[in-house]
Design a protein around this motif. Structure first.
Motif, PDB file in Angstrom:
ATOM      1  N   LEU A   1      19.103 -23.385  18.557  1.00 43.50           N
ATOM      2  CA  LEU A   1      18.893 -22.943  17.107  1.00 43.50           C
ATOM      3  C   LEU A   1      20.392 -23.065  16.605  1.00 43.50           C
ATOM      4  O   LEU A   1      20.383 -23.454  15.423  1.00 43.50           O
ATOM      5  CB  LEU A   1      18.541 -21.530  17.026  1.00 43.50           C
ATOM      6  N   LYS A   2      21.519 -22.805  17.209  1.00 43.77           N
ATOM      7  CA  LYS A   2      22.806 -22.792  16.632  1.00 43.77           C
ATOM      8  C   LYS A   2      23.175 -24.319  16.209  1.00 43.77           C
ATOM      9  O   LYS A   2      23.785 -24.589  15.302  1.00 43.77           O
ATOM     10  CB  LYS A   2      23.943 -22.342  17.679  1.00 43.77           C
ATOM     11  N   ALA A   3      22.664 -25.227  17.167  1.00 41.99           N
ATOM     12  CA  ALA A   3      22.954 -26.784  17.150  1.00 41.99           C
ATOM     13  C   ALA A   3      22.231 -27.151  15.855  1.00 41.99           C
ATOM     14  O   ALA A   3      22.635 -28.310  15.171  1.00 41.99           O
ATOM     15  CB  ALA A   3      22.441 -27.489  18.180  1.00 41.99           C
ATOM     16  N   GLU A   4      21.180 -26.575  15.375  1.00 35.61           N
ATOM     17  CA  GLU A   4      20.393 -27.030  14.097  1.00 35.61           C
ATOM     18  C   GLU A   4      21.016 -26.181  12.870  1.00 35.61           C
ATOM     19  O   GLU A   4      20.302 -26.337  11.947  1.00 35.61           O
ATOM     20  CB  GLU A   4      18.854 -26.580  14.477  1.00 35.61           C
ATOM     21  N   GLY A   5      22.112 -25.651  13.070  1.00 35.85           N
ATOM     22  CA  GLY A   5      22.715 -24.879  11.838  1.00 35.85           C
ATOM     23  C   GLY A   5      22.243 -23.553  11.555  1.00 35.85           C
ATOM     24  O   GLY A   5      22.370 -23.021  10.325  1.00 35.85           O
ATOM     25  N   ILE A   6      21.267 -22.960  12.379  1.00 35.73           N
ATOM     26  CA  ILE A   6      20.767 -21.620  12.082  1.00 35.73           C
ATOM     27  C   ILE A   6      21.800 -20.583  12.577  1.00 35.73           C
ATOM     28  O   ILE A   6      22.203 -20.333  13.466  1.00 35.73           O
ATOM     29  CB  ILE A   6      19.335 -21.362  12.805  1.00 35.73           C
ATOM     30  N   LYS A   7      22.035 -19.516  11.513  1.00 33.81           N
ATOM     31  CA  LYS A   7      23.196 -18.734  11.730  1.00 33.81           C
ATOM     32  C   LYS A   7      22.215 -17.462  12.382  1.00 33.81           C
ATOM     33  O   LYS A   7      21.175 -17.351  11.982  1.00 33.81           O
ATOM     34  CB  LYS A   7      23.762 -17.864  10.451  1.00 33.81           C
ATOM     35  N   MET A   8      23.039 -16.587  13.327  1.00 27.66           N
ATOM     36  CA  MET A   8      22.032 -15.584  13.903  1.00 27.66           C
ATOM     37  C   MET A   8      23.230 -14.112  13.974  1.00 27.66           C
ATOM     38  O   MET A   8      24.362 -14.426  14.094  1.00 27.66           O
ATOM     39  CB  MET A   8      21.902 -15.960  15.478  1.00 27.66           C
TER      40      MET A   8
END
Length: 219
Positions: free
Chosen positions: A113-120
């Motif tokens: 998810l992080k690699a796809e640019g999604i912030k968490m």
């Protein structure tokens, strides 16, 4: 997993922690029960008596509020235990490292998810210190850099200021965010009302395929 709504272009995810980012019913129950046992000891009653007092109050509260559930922190305020005291107890009593271990599959999913640019970000009814220990115990503390906790706004979910703070940190609009948790009333009802997406899960094992699910929904 129960999907209520997923934005077409998800930019960020707000995660609940307990019952959501780990697979341990034992620890979900223990972190509640350890506080009730401690409270009961201070009151000079047995743990069973304390459990019954809390269960009876929460059941009655739910009956008088259209079946909604009340968080433990909010329930404790009825018995004169303020939020600052709840914060202190949770930081002192909770030991997630005794119950949880590294979840490699969850780490891989969140890294994707992080690699796809999604912030968490995590929004939790535990204080930040206790919550950070939980994330560390399952090996994902480096992937979720920010936590909005009980001591951030001195409120317990569901509370609009906690979600507003999370959106501020994420620098995202509500309609671009998904809230993911294990309890509809506590983790999803308000975010959905604010325009966010929402997913209910039964534990971290239901998050392992989350990257693939979001890719499918955005295609």
């Amino acid at each position: 997993m129960e999907i209520y709504k997923i934005p077409r272009n998800t930019k960020a995810i707000i995660f609940d922690i307990d019952g959501t980012l780990y697979n341990s019913d034992e620890y979900v129950a223990e972190q509640v029960d350890v506080q009730i046992r401690y409270w009961s000891k201070l009151k000079g009653i047995s743990a069973d008596q304390g459990r019954k007092l809390m269960e009876d109050f929460r059941r009655e509260w739910s009956k008088n509020h259209q079946g909604k559930k009340i968080s433990l922190g909010n329930a404790f305020t009825h018995f004169g235990i303020d939020i600052d005291t709840s914060i202190r107890w949770r930081n002192q009593l909770m030991r997630p490292e005794d119950y949880l271990s590294t979840d490699t599959k969850l780490i891989l999913a969140l890294e994707e998810l992080k690699a796809e640019g999604i912030k968490m970000i995590a929004v939790t009814n535990n204080p930040v210190e206790a919550a950070r220990k939980t994330l560390k115990a399952v090996g994902i503390d480096f992937l979720i850099p920010h936590i909005v906790g009980l001591d951030t706004c001195h409120l317990s979910k569901p509370a609009r200021p906690m979600l507003d703070k999370a959106l501020e940190i994420l620098n995202c609009k509500a309609e671009d965010v998904i809230s993911i948790g294990d309890r509809y009333d506590i983790d999803l009802a308000l975010p959905l009302e604010m325009g966010m997406g929402g997913i209910v899960v039964a534990g971290a094992f239901e998050l392992y395929d989350l990257p693939a699910l979001l890719r499918k929904k955005s295609s």
